[in-house]
Design a protein around this motif. Structure first.
Motif, short mmCIF file in Angstrom:
data_model
loop_
_atom_site.label_atom_id
_atom_site.label_comp_id
_atom_site.label_asym_id
_atom_site.label_seq_id
_atom_site.Cartn_x
_atom_site.Cartn_y
_atom_site.Cartn_z
N LYS A 103 0.83 -1.19 0.00
CA LYS A 103 0.00 0.00 0.00
C LYS A 103 0.87 1.24 0.00
CE LYS A 103 -0.54 -0.62 5.02
NZ LYS A 103 -1.49 -0.78 6.13
N SER A 104 0.21 2.40 -0.19
CA SER A 104 0.92 3.67 -0.25
C SER A 104 0.37 4.61 0.81
CB SER A 104 0.78 4.29 -1.64
OG SER A 104 1.28 3.43 -2.64
N ALA A 105 1.20 5.58 1.19
CA ALA A 105 0.77 6.58 2.16
C ALA A 105 0.45 7.89 1.45
CB ALA A 105 1.87 6.80 3.20
N ALA A 106 -0.38 8.73 2.07
CA ALA A 106 -0.70 10.03 1.53
C ALA A 106 0.52 10.93 1.62
CB ALA A 106 -1.86 10.64 2.31
N ILE A 107 0.76 11.71 0.56
CA ILE A 107 1.95 12.54 0.51
C ILE A 107 1.96 13.56 1.63
CG2 ILE A 107 0.99 14.25 -1.08
CD1 ILE A 107 4.59 12.82 -1.03
N GLY A 108 0.78 14.04 2.06
CA GLY A 108 0.73 15.00 3.16
C GLY A 108 1.29 14.44 4.45
N SER A 109 0.94 13.21 4.75
CA SER A 109 1.44 12.59 5.98
C SER A 109 2.94 12.33 5.88
CB SER A 109 0.69 11.29 6.26
OG SER A 109 0.93 10.32 5.26
N ILE A 110 3.41 12.00 4.67
CA ILE A 110 4.84 11.78 4.48
C ILE A 110 5.61 13.08 4.68
CG2 ILE A 110 6.61 11.18 2.78
CD1 ILE A 110 4.60 9.18 1.60
N GLU A 111 5.10 14.16 4.10
CA GLU A 111 5.78 15.45 4.24
C GLU A 111 5.90 15.87 5.70
OE1 GLU A 111 5.75 19.94 2.29
OE2 GLU A 111 4.03 18.60 1.99
N SER A 112 4.85 15.70 6.46
CA SER A 112 4.90 16.08 7.87
C SER A 112 5.86 15.19 8.65
CB SER A 112 3.51 16.03 8.49
OG SER A 112 2.98 14.72 8.49
N ALA A 113 5.91 13.91 8.28
CA ALA A 113 6.85 12.99 8.96
C ALA A 113 8.29 13.35 8.64
CB ALA A 113 6.56 11.56 8.53
N VAL A 114 8.57 13.67 7.38
CA VAL A 114 9.93 14.06 7.00
C VAL A 114 10.34 15.32 7.74
CG1 VAL A 114 11.36 14.89 5.10
CG2 VAL A 114 9.87 12.91 4.76
N THR A 115 9.45 16.28 7.82
CA THR A 115 9.74 17.53 8.54
C THR A 115 10.06 17.23 10.01
OG1 THR A 115 8.30 18.81 7.08
CG2 THR A 115 8.80 19.76 9.23
N ARG A 116 9.32 16.34 10.60
CA ARG A 116 9.53 15.98 12.01
C ARG A 116 10.87 15.29 12.21
NH1 ARG A 116 7.72 11.61 15.28
NH2 ARG A 116 6.73 10.65 13.47
N ILE A 117 11.23 14.40 11.28
CA ILE A 117 12.51 13.69 11.39
C ILE A 117 13.67 14.67 11.19
CG2 ILE A 117 13.97 11.92 10.35
CD1 ILE A 117 11.32 10.45 9.63
N LYS A 118 13.53 15.57 10.22
CA LYS A 118 14.61 16.51 9.94
C LYS A 118 14.84 17.48 11.10
CE LYS A 118 15.04 16.66 4.94
NZ LYS A 118 16.51 16.64 5.03
N ALA A 119 13.81 17.71 11.89
CA ALA A 119 13.99 18.55 13.07
C ALA A 119 14.81 17.85 14.14
CB ALA A 119 12.62 18.95 13.64
N ALA A 120 14.94 16.53 14.02
CA ALA A 120 15.64 15.75 15.04
C ALA A 120 17.03 15.29 14.60
CB ALA A 120 14.80 14.53 15.42
N THR A 121 17.37 15.44 13.32
CA THR A 121 18.67 14.96 12.82
C THR A 121 19.11 15.78 11.61
OG1 THR A 121 19.87 13.04 11.94
CG2 THR A 121 17.55 13.24 11.32
N ASP A 122 20.43 15.85 11.42
CA ASP A 122 20.98 16.50 10.24
C ASP A 122 21.17 15.52 9.08
OD1 ASP A 122 21.15 18.98 11.49
OD2 ASP A 122 23.13 18.54 12.32
#
Length: 270
Positions: free
Chosen positions: A186-205
């Motif tokens: 299955k696939s995920a909605a791009i909106g949820s992916i974008e928010s997850a990437v933003t959250r991860i990038k806030a925690a790591t370089d």
């Protein structure tokens, strides 16, 4: 810098995301597998993940499970998987290679022996989907000693309390598994992916690569707009499965990867 760090620095300089392609070592045969892997960079792959065949791939869906069974039936072992990487390195010393799979075959090979042999063959990193950070002590020192990156996985269920543990010791890049479940289903909605990437990038370089559920150039492009790389596995493995009797099997795979690469490379234009 490592090949992984160098490649992501090149991608940042070019203002584009990368394409990470996955194939299983030895699928459908060792000879064809080598031909497929050797042609991936020219087709547009920026990083190559090579699956280590295993009899119980619990995180993988039917496509990659079948690929592993084909590879095992063809006689693929860990020694032959590393030999494939070594043969690839004879013609390409720049493209990062990350082995992906499960802890059991690595422990059976021996952590110190595996790390030394993998580094000698030209492996750059390792993704072990069933190895949580708390259980890394048996393997991580050997990998570090040999300059191998241990890439960690984040998922939709990795909450704010868990995320620092996941990314705290990550190396190379962080692999965000975009859907809960097995590969290729299955696939995920791009909106949820974008928010997850933003959250991860806030925690790591570290760069963030997103995989699971990317089936075509359009979905790869959508991921490339919000992440540092798009990871495609099951869709490529499906091409192999559908072309097993074709005389031009490697060319079919490379043609599909080229389509994916065009999508990824055009994602941020304009």
């Amino acid at each position: 810098m490592s090949r992984i760090a160098t490649r992501f620095a090149e991608l940042r300089a070019a203002n584009r995301a990368g394409l990470v392609t996955f194939v299983t070592a030895g699928d459908p045969t060792l000879e064809l597998s080598l031909n497929i892997v050797c042609g991936l960079p020219a087709a547009g792959a920026d990083v190559i993940e090579i699956g280590m065949p295993f009899t119980d791939p619990m995180a993988d869906g039917p496509a990659i499970q079948a690929a592993g069974l084909r590879a095992l039936a063809a006689g693929t072992t860990m020694v032959k998987t590393l030999a494939l990487v070594r043969a690839f390195r004879a013609g390409d010393n720049a493209t990062p290679i990350v082995l992906m799979g499960y802890l059991n075959p690595v422990l059976a090979y021996g952590p110190d022996r595996f790390a030394a042999d993998a580094a000698e063959a030209g492996v750059d990193g390792l993704i072990l989907v069933d190895l949580p950070p708390e259980e890394e002590d048996e393997l991580a020192p050997a990998l570090a000693k040999n300059g191998l990156s241990l890439v960690r996985l984040a998922t939709p269920t990795t909450d704010a309390a868990r995320l620092p543990t996941v990314v705290g010791g990550a190396q190379g890049f962080v692999y965000y598994v975009a859907v809960a479940g097995v590969t290729g289903t299955k696939s995920a909605a791009i909106g949820s992916i974008e928010s997850a990437v933003t959250r991860i990038k806030a925690a790591t370089d570290l760069p963030v690569a997103v995989g699971f559920g990317i089936r075509d150039a359009a979905s790869a492009a959508a991921i490339a707009r919000v992440a540092d790389a798009a990871v495609v596995g099951s869709a490529i493995v499906d091409v192999i499965a559908n072309q097993l009797d074709a005389d031009d099997l490697p060319a079919q795979v490379h043609g599909f990867v080229a389509e994916l690469a065009r999508g990824v490379r055009g994602a941020r234009q304009g």
